[in-house]
Every structure is written in structure tokens, then in C-alpha cells.
Scaffold this active site. Structure first.
Site, short mmCIF file in Angstrom:
data_model
loop_
_atom_site.label_atom_id
_atom_site.label_comp_id
_atom_site.label_asym_id
_atom_site.label_seq_id
_atom_site.Cartn_x
_atom_site.Cartn_y
_atom_site.Cartn_z
N SER A 194 49.69 -107.84 16.51
CA SER A 194 50.46 -109.00 16.07
C SER A 194 50.34 -109.16 14.56
O SER A 194 49.53 -108.49 13.90
CB SER A 194 49.93 -110.26 16.76
OG SER A 194 48.58 -110.50 16.37
N GLN A 247 48.94 -111.38 12.85
CA GLN A 247 47.59 -111.80 12.47
C GLN A 247 46.53 -111.03 13.26
O GLN A 247 45.50 -111.57 13.68
CB GLN A 247 47.43 -113.31 12.69
CG GLN A 247 48.12 -114.15 11.64
CD GLN A 247 47.55 -113.95 10.24
OE1 GLN A 247 46.35 -113.72 10.07
NE2 GLN A 247 48.39 -114.04 9.23
N SER A 248 46.75 -109.74 13.42
CA SER A 248 45.86 -108.91 14.22
C SER A 248 44.50 -108.70 13.57
O SER A 248 44.40 -108.16 12.46
CB SER A 248 46.52 -107.55 14.45
OG SER A 248 45.61 -106.62 14.99
N ASN A 249 43.44 -109.12 14.27
CA ASN A 249 42.08 -108.79 13.84
C ASN A 249 41.87 -107.27 13.85
O ASN A 249 41.20 -106.71 12.98
CB ASN A 249 41.04 -109.42 14.77
CG ASN A 249 41.09 -110.92 14.76
OD1 ASN A 249 40.96 -111.54 13.71
ND2 ASN A 249 41.29 -111.52 15.92
N ALA A 294 44.08 -104.92 13.32
CA ALA A 294 44.70 -104.30 12.15
C ALA A 294 43.81 -104.44 10.92
O ALA A 294 43.65 -103.49 10.14
CB ALA A 294 46.07 -104.92 11.90
#
Length: 347
Positions: A78, A80-82, A84
Site C-alpha cells: 500500500s 503507506q507500506s511498512n 516497502a
């Protein structure tokens, strides 16, 4: 059984990405507030670029990437991917390039996790999709382009969950078992967020192998209960194969609840925002609205319903994700205003 599990883990290469073990802490103020004995496993305190659970998983997956002579990590999530954020950080730590494919959504502002991904120089591709858990087609297109350019991409799926990456939480389960023994704590239940199910299942296997038999309770952040139970079956089978474990090892009591998701993955529910406020105002520990806040909301709902009696011992897994709170600043501001926690001039 513990010794054989440790020996089996030694067969798999691992790169060190973060400082371990993370603390297992008593929460005395929250405990007094709830009339329970509450502890927290602080996997928000891994020290790779603002912390979280992903480095444990990436340590095993990136060992495979290095063995394949990859020069670029490719993953997805997403906005706001942790995952990523931490995959990009791990790539930089190992001298690799990183490309991330992210779903366009309402949290696509340049702050929180997304800001850190750009700061660390990942190549970011935004795509329109109704489900960020289904981005593999877009990832494979990026990988094909990289190969055509003579690069060697290594694909890590959404949330970083693979059979090998789950080994990181077999290790974490062993770590928890040792810390509980050292602190002479016998929990009546352990709570964890449930996303893809890899972490939950690895913990379940690891805890049962050590004779820790209390209920393991998963609070789903995205999938309905029936899909969660199917995921446990999948990961249990894969991990048993990797570790040469008997797949019929008794799993004991484990439970998964899906009523705290809200409208969709990442929905900052009223209950999760209240849970974030309570943890912040009792222990000064921050939770996020996506994973740890939902887990805490589930635990608090069970406590309110009378499931836990005075003095019972509960362990909570904090999986990290704190940078996301800055992308949710408007929802948090509105919630603080509704609760009278900020002055009118700020609302």
C-alpha cells in the site's frame, strides 16, 4: 524439540539486518488500569529505519537474494507500506537497488512510510488497483523490464511473507520463550496482529514446540476469518517441511477474529484510535492504526466483555508501523478532538 528447531534453523542462511533480541517489557500502568498483568514484545524496537517486524523476515529472504546474485529488490504494498520502507532500508544496507510498486489510495501523501521510501531512493511505481494485496502482475512487469535492461531483480511478495521469511518468527518465538522463562512469566494468552498469517503461524509453531500452550489470538487486519484459517494451514505445512517438523504437532488453542478490520485494510476504526490513545496515555508507547492498533482494539474488546479476570497475564506483540501515524494525522486529530484531548484552537 527446542534443540531440534534451533538446529534446523541453522541450515538456512541469514543476513543480520537489525539488533536482536527486542525487549519483552512489563506494562505496569496499563496493567493497573485494566486490573491485569500485561507484557509487550517490542518488535517496534528493531533498529532498521524506524523499526517493525519486517527485518526478522527479511533476514532470511535477503540471504536468498544475495545467493542468487540479485542487484535489485522488487516488492509491493500500500502507499503507506511498512514493508516497502523496510525492504528499501534493507536494500540500502546491503548495497542493492530497490523498486517498489504501491497502490494509489487516500494515504498517498509524502509523509510517514512513503516519505522514508523516497528519502532512501527507491524507484516508486504507483498503480491503480482495488486491492493492494493483488499487485503481482504489476511487479512481474517491472521485473521483466529490469531483466531486459540486464539487471537481476529479486521479487519479495507483499508483506514479505514467504516460507523462508517466516523462519524469522520461528526465531522470535524462541526468543519469546527464553524471555518468558527468564522473567518467570506464564501468559494466559498471547495476542498478535494477523495479516498474511506468516508471523502468526510461525509463532504458533515455535511456541508449541517449546511447550507454551496458552491461546495464541490473532486479530485480523485485512482478511475474513475463513481465509485466515486457510492461511494458517498453508504456512504450517510449509514451515513443517522446512524445519523437518511433524506437521501433526498439536497446535493447541488458537483463535482468529475478523470483526476489528473496519471497512477495509488500513481503516482507522474508532476502536483502534481509542486503543492508540490508551496505550499512549498509559505507557507512552505509540501504536499504528493498521496493525498494532487493531490488535490492541481486539484485546481491549475481549477485556471489556469479561473474558480476562483480574490478575491474568497477557502478552501483546507490537509489530511496529509507527511512521504510518503521520499519514493518518487528520483522523487522529479529529479523534483527539472528539475525545476532548486537544484544545478547540487545534480542532
Amino acid at each position: 524439540m527446542v534443540a531440534s528447531l534451533e538446529l534446523a534453523l541453522e541450515r538456512y542462511p541469514r543476513v543480520s539486518l537489525t539488533r536482536l533480541p527486542t525487549p519483552l517489557q512489563s506494562l505496569p500502568i496499563l496493567s493497573k488500569h485494566l486490573n491485569l498483568q500485561v507484557w509487550m514484545k517490542r518488535d517496534d524496537l528493531t533498529d532498521l529505519t524506524l523499526g517493525g517486524d519486517k527485518p526478522r523476515k527479511l533476514e532470511y529472504e535477503l540471504a536468498k537474494a544475495l545467493a542468487s546474485e540479485a542487484d535489485t529488490l522488487v516488492t509491493c504494498g500500500s502507499a503507506q507500506s511498512n514493508h516497502a520502507r523496510l525492504t528499501t532500508a534493507a536494500a540500502r544496507k546491503l548495497g542493492l537497488h530497490c523498486e517498489v510498486i504501491l497502490s494509489s489510495d487516500q494515504y498517498q501523501k509524502l509523509q510517514g512510510n512513503l516519505l522514508t521510501v523516497y528519502l532512501m531512493g527507491a524507484q516508486v511505481h504507483f498503480v491503480q488497483t482495488s486491492d493492494h494485496w493483488d499487485l503481482e502482475q504489476h511487479v512481474q512487469q517491472v521485473c521483466a523490464k529490469l531483466r531486459a535492461q540486464g539487471r537481476k531483480p529479486y521479487y519479495i511478495p507483499v508483506s514479505g511473507t514467504t516460507p523462508h521469511s517466516c523462519l524469522g518468527y520461528i526465531r522470535c518465538g524462541l526468543e519469546i520463550g527464553q524471555q518468558l522463562a527468564e522473567q518467570r512469566v506464564q501468559p494466559d494468552a498471547i495476542y498478535a496482529p494477523f495479516g498474511t498469517g506468516g508471523i502468526f503461524t510461525a509463532l504458533l509453531l515455535s511456541l508449541r514446540a517449546q511447550g507454551i500452550s496458552c491461546p495464541l489470538i490473532g486479530i485480523s487486519v485485512n482478511q475474513r476469518r475463513e481465509h485466515c484459517y486457510k492461511a494458517v494451514e498453508q504456512w504450517w505445512s510449509e514451515l513443517s517441511r522446512l524445519l523437518d517438523c511433524d506437521s501433526t504437532l498439536p497446535r493447541g488453542q488458537y483463535e482468529i477474529y475478523d470483526e476489528f478490520i473496519g471497512r477495509e485494510y488500513g481503516d482507522p476504526t474508532e476502536a483502534s484510535l481509542d486503543a492508540i490513545m490508551l496505550m499512549a496515555q498509559t505507557e507512552g508507547i505509540l501504536l499504528d492504526p493498521v496493525y498494532s492498533g487493531k490488535m490492541m482494539a481486539g484485546f481491549l474488546a475481549h477485556h471489556t466483555s469479561g473474558r480476562w479476570s483480574a490478575g491474568q497475564k497477557i502478552l501483546l506483540l507490537h509489530s511496529g508501523g509507527i511512521p504510518a501515524i503521520f499519514a493518518y494525522h487528520q483522523e487522529l486529530k479529529d479523534h483527539l478532538s472528539r475525545r476532548g484531548a486537544i484544545p478547540d484552537s487545534l480542532s
